[in-house]
Design a protein around this motif. Structure first.
Motif, PDB file in Angstrom:
ATOM      1  N   VAL A   1       1.004  -1.177   0.397  1.00  0.00           N
ATOM      2  CA  VAL A   1      -0.158  -0.078   0.222  1.00  0.00           C
ATOM      3  C   VAL A   1       1.100   1.115  -0.113  1.00  0.00           C
ATOM      4  O   VAL A   1       0.431   2.511  -0.372  1.00  0.00           O
ATOM      5  N   MET A   2       1.963   1.052   0.226  1.00  0.00           N
ATOM      6  CA  MET A   2       3.238   2.119   0.859  1.00  0.00           C
ATOM      7  C   MET A   2       3.421   2.464  -0.253  1.00  0.00           C
ATOM      8  O   MET A   2       3.620   3.868  -1.271  1.00  0.00           O
TER       9      MET A   2
ATOM     10  N   GLY B   1       1.219   4.560  -3.253  1.00  0.00           N
ATOM     11  CA  GLY B   1       0.765   5.847  -2.502  1.00  0.00           C
ATOM     12  C   GLY B   1       2.260   6.520  -2.581  1.00  0.00           C
ATOM     13  O   GLY B   1       1.919   7.089  -3.671  1.00  0.00           O
TER      14      GLY B   1
ATOM     15  N   ALA C   1       2.476   5.462   3.866  1.00  0.00           N
ATOM     16  CA  ALA C   1       1.290   5.378   2.557  1.00  0.00           C
ATOM     17  C   ALA C   1       0.031   6.046   3.064  1.00  0.00           C
ATOM     18  O   ALA C   1      -0.098   6.195   1.823  1.00  0.00           O
TER      19      ALA C   1
END
Ligand code: PHE
Length: 463
Positions: free
Chosen positions: A190-191, A194, A272
């Motif tokens: 997810v990071m 992002g 994130a």
């Protein structure tokens, strides 16, 4: 040391302990609370102060808690009973058990949302939103429904109970060994998503470029409170997990690893969330709703958003689950050790009791919104009492107990077992720990406490 009537379980390995304890530490505090607290308190400067609090107070108190548990091999009440004759100190252990119940009851409500949001994400509802406020409207309609909110609380609690029921090694340790690596991988995914979004660098600037003008006395104290909650300190969770450690295990290096893991996860969660919130131009100071109100909007606008939304809420759920397990384990350990209940009886009765206590918290978002005690809903009240009062008070008393009552000389001898090379007598590390636990930690925590009950405000108002 107390004699043991029944054989007590121990972790299968040091890694098992570290992952279980990191599982307790890493939870809603890191992924739900940390980003919104940073967002509402000005970003990078707050983070620097928070990191100092973790190092100067968090780590020394964590060492003290894990050490108490490993020394006595008992639950919080049993620990104080075996090291002191004073009823006062026994009741400090008792306060930890009560805090465990109360935290579990409201924690499971928010954790239940994370479970419900896995379903929402999988159903793809976020993609029906036409403007950003729709996410908030959707959140309010879900939490406004008593059946949904109590249902999710119920499901979450049953899952927590079923894992704790299987015991320390087969339940908590095995569960943490499976869930924690999945959580790390999901969070990194997810990071990466992002920071690869266009415009994400603004978020990174907000997180890493300090603006010192935003820092006030209260910010420092909020940072300390957050450090406490996130490391599961002050109510005996780390003590209880420490009590399943063997004397051969290294308390010092394990505690360091827990702090490093917990802190890195909070930072990675911050990166994130803020990189995507800024990339899309949403408000970083949104408050407690940050994740549920803003992230669905982020997911709908990113490539692969459908998959990432499901992954994100699974990760939030796993993080909450491993923390809730530790809360239930604290109360279970007390009833099993001291009152000789079977684990099954303890988990079923105590888990149901916490579930029952969670119902008014869940209903605080719908049927009981107007029912206020001291001006707070039942949910806010239980949160406030534990987060602002019971945990800091517990941490304060634990550091006083180890440094001044049990005595640092005895504590250091215990701490050296399994950590001979890292913590040899007279080394600067030992001396630093002594000073921090004896003076820094109690004084600073005391200040947080005064702030929580409004005494500092009263004093500053005088001038
Ligand atoms: N540390 C957990 C979190 O960050 C919360 C917690 C507090 C768990 C106290 C156990 C004891 O979410």
């Amino acid at each position: 040391m107390a004699a043991q009537d029944s054989p007590r379980e121990q972790w299968g390995s040091k890694l098992g302990f570290v992952l279980a304890a990191a599982g307790s530490a890493i939870g809603l505090g890191n992924i739900w609370a940390f980003p919104y607290v940073v967002g509402s308190n000005g970003g990078a400067a707050f983070i620097i102060i928070y990191l100092l609090c973790v190092a100067v107070i968090g780590l020394p108190v964590l060492l003290a808690e894990v050490l108490l548990g490993r020394t006595t091999q008992r639950n919080p009440v049993g620990t104080f009973k075996s090291l002191s004759k004073s009823k006062f100190w026994h009741s400090v252990g008792g306060m930890g058990i009560v805090a465990g119940f109360i935290i579990l009851s409201f924690y499971a409500v928010v954790a239940g949302w994370s479970f419900g949001y896995i379903i929402e994400a999988a159903r793809g509802v976020f993609f029906d939103f036409s403007n950003p406020s729709d996410a908030q409207i959707h959140f309010d309609s879900l939490t406004g429904n008593p059946l949904w909110i109590v249902g999710m609380l119920f499901v979450f609690m049953v899952i927590t109970m079923s894992i704790v029921l299987s015991g320390v090694r087969k339940g908590i340790e095995k569960g943490s060994k499976i869930m924690m690596p999945i959580l790390f991988v999901l969070l990194i995914a997810v990071m990466v998503r992002g920071i690869t979004m266009e415009g994400s660098s603004e978020g990174l600037k907000f997180l890493f470029y300090p603006d010192w003008s935003k820092i006030s006395g209260t910010t420092v104290l909020v940072a300390l409170g957050q450090a406490f909650f996130t490391l599961s300190l002050g109510m005996g969770a780390m003590l209880t997990y420490g009590s399943y450690m063997s004397k051969k295990d290294n308390v010092v290096s394990s505690s360091l690893e827990i702090v490093v893991l917990d802190t890195s996860i909070a930072l990675v969660a911050g990166v994130a969330i803020f990189s995507s919130v800024f990339a899309i131009g949403l408000d970083p100071a949104e408050g407690p709703g940050l994740i549920f109100h803003t992230l669905p909007n982020v997911f709908t606008r990113m490539a692969g958003g459908y998959i990432f939304s499901i992954l994100f809420f699974i990760l939030l759920f796993l993080a909450a689950l491993t923390s809730a397990m530790s809360l239930l384990e604290v109360v279970t350990a007390y009833f099993v050790d001291e009152l000789k209940w079977s684990r099954k009886k303890a988990v079923l009765i105590l888990g149901s009791f916490a579930l029952f206590l969670g119902i008014p918290s869940a209903l605080s978002f719908n049927l009981l919104t107007d029912f206020k005690l001291f001006g707070l809903t039942f949910f806010d009240l239980t949160f406030y009492i534990t987060f602002n009062i019971m945990l800091p008070l517990g941490g304060f008393l634990i550091s006083i107990f180890v440094a001044w009552i049990w005595g640092l000389d005895k504590a250091v001898v215990e701490l050296q077992k399994g950590a001979e090379s890292l913590f040899e007598k007279g080394s600067w590390r030992v001396n630093l720990w002594r000073i921090f636990l004896k003076f820094f930690a109690p004084v600073l925590i005391f200040l947080v406490l005064l702030n929580s009950i409004g005494v500092l405000d009263m004093i500053t108002d005088l001038f």
